[in-house]
Design a protein around this motif. Structure first.
Motif, PDB file in Angstrom:
ATOM      1  N   ARG A 132       0.830  -1.206   0.000  1.00 44.07           N
ATOM      2  CA  ARG A 132       0.000   0.000   0.000  1.00 44.07           C
ATOM      3  C   ARG A 132       0.865   1.258   0.000  1.00 44.07           C
ATOM      4  O   ARG A 132       0.458   2.295   0.503  1.00 44.07           O
ATOM      5  CB  ARG A 132      -0.908   0.012   1.237  1.00 44.07           C
ATOM      6  CG  ARG A 132      -1.827  -1.194   1.358  1.00 44.07           C
ATOM      7  CD  ARG A 132      -2.895  -1.216   0.296  1.00 44.07           C
ATOM      8  NE  ARG A 132      -3.814  -2.329   0.461  1.00 44.07           N
ATOM      9  CZ  ARG A 132      -4.796  -2.625  -0.381  1.00 44.07           C
ATOM     10  NH1 ARG A 132      -4.966  -1.882  -1.474  1.00 44.07           N
ATOM     11  NH2 ARG A 132      -5.589  -3.661  -0.156  1.00 44.07           N
ATOM     12  N   ASP A 133       2.053   1.158  -0.598  1.00 45.63           N
ATOM     13  CA  ASP A 133       2.964   2.293  -0.562  1.00 45.63           C
ATOM     14  C   ASP A 133       2.858   3.170  -1.806  1.00 45.63           C
ATOM     15  O   ASP A 133       3.737   3.979  -2.095  1.00 45.63           O
ATOM     16  CB  ASP A 133       4.408   1.819  -0.390  1.00 45.63           C
ATOM     17  CG  ASP A 133       4.793   0.802  -1.468  1.00 45.63           C
ATOM     18  OD1 ASP A 133       3.898   0.372  -2.235  1.00 45.63           O
ATOM     19  OD2 ASP A 133       5.986   0.439  -1.536  1.00 45.63           O
ATOM     20  N   TYR A 134       1.754   3.015  -2.576  1.00 43.04           N
ATOM     21  CA  TYR A 134       1.566   3.860  -3.736  1.00 43.04           C
ATOM     22  C   TYR A 134       1.104   5.249  -3.287  1.00 43.04           C
ATOM     23  O   TYR A 134       0.657   5.453  -2.164  1.00 43.04           O
ATOM     24  CB  TYR A 134       0.538   3.256  -4.694  1.00 43.04           C
ATOM     25  CG  TYR A 134      -0.730   2.768  -4.030  1.00 43.04           C
ATOM     26  CD1 TYR A 134      -1.714   3.663  -3.627  1.00 43.04           C
ATOM     27  CD2 TYR A 134      -0.937   1.406  -3.809  1.00 43.04           C
ATOM     28  CE1 TYR A 134      -2.876   3.220  -3.022  1.00 43.04           C
ATOM     29  CE2 TYR A 134      -2.104   0.960  -3.197  1.00 43.04           C
ATOM     30  CZ  TYR A 134      -3.068   1.870  -2.813  1.00 43.04           C
ATOM     31  OH  TYR A 134      -4.220   1.431  -2.215  1.00 43.04           O
ATOM     32  N   ARG A 135       1.198   6.217  -4.187  1.00 47.56           N
ATOM     33  CA  ARG A 135       0.818   7.589  -3.861  1.00 47.56           C
ATOM     34  C   ARG A 135      -0.697   7.673  -3.690  1.00 47.56           C
ATOM     35  O   ARG A 135      -1.457   7.325  -4.588  1.00 47.56           O
ATOM     36  CB  ARG A 135       1.261   8.534  -4.979  1.00 47.56           C
ATOM     37  CG  ARG A 135       1.067  10.011  -4.643  1.00 47.56           C
ATOM     38  CD  ARG A 135       1.576  10.889  -5.770  1.00 47.56           C
ATOM     39  NE  ARG A 135       0.758  10.734  -6.963  1.00 47.56           N
ATOM     40  CZ  ARG A 135       1.014  11.318  -8.126  1.00 47.56           C
ATOM     41  NH1 ARG A 135       2.087  12.069  -8.259  1.00 47.56           N
ATOM     42  NH2 ARG A 135       0.215  11.129  -9.167  1.00 47.56           N
ATOM     43  N   ALA A 136      -1.157   8.165  -2.558  1.00 49.50           N
ATOM     44  CA  ALA A 136      -2.595   8.215  -2.266  1.00 49.50           C
ATOM     45  C   ALA A 136      -3.173   9.615  -2.408  1.00 49.50           C
ATOM     46  O   ALA A 136      -4.384   9.778  -2.445  1.00 49.50           O
ATOM     47  CB  ALA A 136      -2.870   7.688  -0.865  1.00 49.50           C
ATOM     48  N   THR A 137      -2.322  10.632  -2.438  1.00 46.17           N
ATOM     49  CA  THR A 137      -2.795  12.005  -2.579  1.00 46.17           C
ATOM     50  C   THR A 137      -1.968  12.726  -3.630  1.00 46.17           C
ATOM     51  O   THR A 137      -0.891  12.266  -4.016  1.00 46.17           O
ATOM     52  CB  THR A 137      -2.706  12.777  -1.251  1.00 46.17           C
ATOM     53  OG1 THR A 137      -1.349  12.783  -0.804  1.00 46.17           O
ATOM     54  CG2 THR A 137      -3.593  12.131  -0.186  1.00 46.17           C
ATOM     55  N   ASP A 138      -2.499  13.839  -4.104  1.00 47.44           N
ATOM     56  CA  ASP A 138      -1.814  14.641  -5.119  1.00 47.44           C
ATOM     57  C   ASP A 138      -1.635  16.044  -4.561  1.00 47.44           C
ATOM     58  O   ASP A 138      -2.606  16.692  -4.177  1.00 47.44           O
ATOM     59  CB  ASP A 138      -2.650  14.679  -6.399  1.00 47.44           C
ATOM     60  CG  ASP A 138      -1.844  15.149  -7.599  1.00 47.44           C
ATOM     61  OD1 ASP A 138      -1.154  16.174  -7.471  1.00 47.44           O
ATOM     62  OD2 ASP A 138      -1.917  14.504  -8.657  1.00 47.44           O
ATOM     63  N   ASP A 139      -0.396  16.514  -4.503  1.00 47.07           N
ATOM     64  CA  ASP A 139      -0.098  17.803  -3.895  1.00 47.07           C
ATOM     65  C   ASP A 139      -0.120  18.960  -4.889  1.00 47.07           C
ATOM     66  O   ASP A 139       0.177  20.102  -4.510  1.00 47.07           O
ATOM     67  CB  ASP A 139       1.275  17.759  -3.211  1.00 47.07           C
ATOM     68  CG  ASP A 139       1.302  16.757  -2.059  1.00 47.07           C
ATOM     69  OD1 ASP A 139       0.245  16.562  -1.430  1.00 47.07           O
ATOM     70  OD2 ASP A 139       2.371  16.157  -1.816  1.00 47.07           O
ATOM     71  N   GLY A 147      -5.738  24.537  -9.257  1.00 46.77           N
ATOM     72  CA  GLY A 147      -5.808  25.046 -10.625  1.00 46.77           C
ATOM     73  C   GLY A 147      -5.099  24.139 -11.615  1.00 46.77           C
ATOM     74  O   GLY A 147      -5.560  23.960 -12.748  1.00 46.77           O
ATOM     75  N   VAL A 148      -3.976  23.552 -11.188  1.00 53.03           N
ATOM     76  CA  VAL A 148      -3.241  22.626 -12.059  1.00 53.03           C
ATOM     77  C   VAL A 148      -4.069  21.375 -12.312  1.00 53.03           C
ATOM     78  O   VAL A 148      -4.148  20.879 -13.442  1.00 53.03           O
ATOM     79  CB  VAL A 148      -1.886  22.272 -11.426  1.00 53.03           C
ATOM     80  CG1 VAL A 148      -1.192  21.168 -12.230  1.00 53.03           C
ATOM     81  CG2 VAL A 148      -0.999  23.499 -11.339  1.00 53.03           C
ATOM     82  N   LEU A 149      -4.721  20.844 -11.258  1.00 54.73           N
ATOM     83  CA  LEU A 149      -5.546  19.645 -11.426  1.00 54.73           C
ATOM     84  C   LEU A 149      -6.696  19.897 -12.383  1.00 54.73           C
ATOM     85  O   LEU A 149      -7.054  19.026 -13.191  1.00 54.73           O
ATOM     86  CB  LEU A 149      -6.071  19.182 -10.067  1.00 54.73           C
ATOM     87  CG  LEU A 149      -5.034  18.665  -9.080  1.00 54.73           C
ATOM     88  CD1 LEU A 149      -5.712  18.220  -7.790  1.00 54.73           C
ATOM     89  CD2 LEU A 149      -4.226  17.510  -9.680  1.00 54.73           C
ATOM     90  N   LEU A 150      -7.307  21.075 -12.318  1.00 53.66           N
ATOM     91  CA  LEU A 150      -8.394  21.397 -13.245  1.00 53.66           C
ATOM     92  C   LEU A 150      -7.884  21.396 -14.682  1.00 53.66           C
ATOM     93  O   LEU A 150      -8.545  20.875 -15.586  1.00 53.66           O
ATOM     94  CB  LEU A 150      -9.008  22.751 -12.898  1.00 53.66           C
ATOM     95  CG  LEU A 150      -9.710  22.867 -11.548  1.00 53.66           C
ATOM     96  CD1 LEU A 150     -10.304  24.256 -11.386  1.00 53.66           C
ATOM     97  CD2 LEU A 150     -10.792  21.807 -11.397  1.00 53.66           C
ATOM     98  N   VAL A 167     -10.021  15.495  -7.980  1.00 46.99           N
ATOM     99  CA  VAL A 167      -8.855  14.983  -7.255  1.00 46.99           C
ATOM    100  C   VAL A 167      -7.787  14.587  -8.261  1.00 46.99           C
ATOM    101  O   VAL A 167      -8.052  14.491  -9.463  1.00 46.99           O
ATOM    102  CB  VAL A 167      -9.228  13.781  -6.364  1.00 46.99           C
ATOM    103  CG1 VAL A 167     -10.263  14.181  -5.331  1.00 46.99           C
ATOM    104  CG2 VAL A 167      -9.737  12.615  -7.214  1.00 46.99           C
ATOM    105  N   GLY A 168      -6.591  14.331  -7.752  1.00 48.47           N
ATOM    106  CA  GLY A 168      -5.485  14.046  -8.653  1.00 48.47           C
ATOM    107  C   GLY A 168      -5.497  12.653  -9.244  1.00 48.47           C
ATOM    108  O   GLY A 168      -5.439  12.472 -10.457  1.00 48.47           O
TER     109      GLY A 168
END
Length: 209
Positions: free
Chosen positions: A28-35, A39-42, A161-162
């Motif tokens: 479960r060490d994959y990336r769970a959130t996007d920092d 505006g970049v995510l949109l 979300v990312g």
């Protein structure tokens, strides 16, 4: 006499033996959130959706109904009528152009006669360009997003979300989830793209930010 199934299972048990190794732990060490900033995510979401041949119209919170009208113009042409469009029962009144019909669990064959459907979403995943509908009143039942030829989805900035793990964390796994990445499309062995085989030919996203 034993059935073929029982015989196969007997051989599997024999091969495994009496002692079975415990199932390995799933990493479960994959990336769970996007920092990345919102505006970049949109922008990433818009880029992915357009790459999948969806159309995206951006607007502010006070212009949603007018932009949904523009989205229907883009998908159907300016000659559409409110009677040809059906909205999810829980779609916010402020997001509806005047006169839109509301889905009332009519038979699917009647839904298929409508030119377009308008729904909200539960979450939008920027990295994969995926919209997720969860069967709540704002999203409507699954048939609503599959049968009309054009689908208009309203997405608010706070729903974006990312990545997939972050998106799944927001969803109820017991709900009927429908994941949409662009208009319905498939291709044959010659890689000829055909749209609208098992869902809407046109996807128009109204992105509210």
């Amino acid at each position: 006499m034993t059935s073929a199934r029982e015989e196969v299972l007997r051989r599997v048990r024999t091969a495994l033996g009496e002692t079975r190794a415990p199932a390995p732990q799933v990493a479960r060490d994959y990336r769970a959130t996007d920092d990345r900033p919102a505006g970049v995510l949109l922008d990433v979401l818009v880029d992915r959706l357009e790459d999948y041949k969806a159309s995206v119209l951006r607007c502010g919170p006070d212009d949603v109904a007018a932009t949904v009208t523009a989205a229907l113009d883009a998908g159907l042409g300016t000659g559409w009528t409110p009677a040809s469009v059906v909205a999810a029962p829980g779609l916010a009144e402020a997001w509806r152009p005047g006169g839109l019909d509301t889905d009332d669990d009519r038979p699917p064959v009647q839904l298929a006669e409508r030119a377009a459907a308008v729904t909200a979403v539960a979450v939008a995943i920027a990295e994969t360009g995926t919209l997720v509908l969860d069967g709540t009143p704002a999203c409507g039942r699954r048939a609503l997003s599959l049968l009309p030829d054009c689908l208009v989805c309203v997405v608010t900035a706070d729903q974006v979300v990312g990545g997939v793990p972050e998106g799944l964390a927001r969803l109820d796994p017991l709900r009927p989830l429908t994941m949409i990445s662009g208009p319905s499309a498939t291709s044959d062995i010659e890689l000829e793209r055909v749209e609208g085989v098992h869902g809407p030919r046109m996807l128009v996203v109204v992105l509210v930010s």
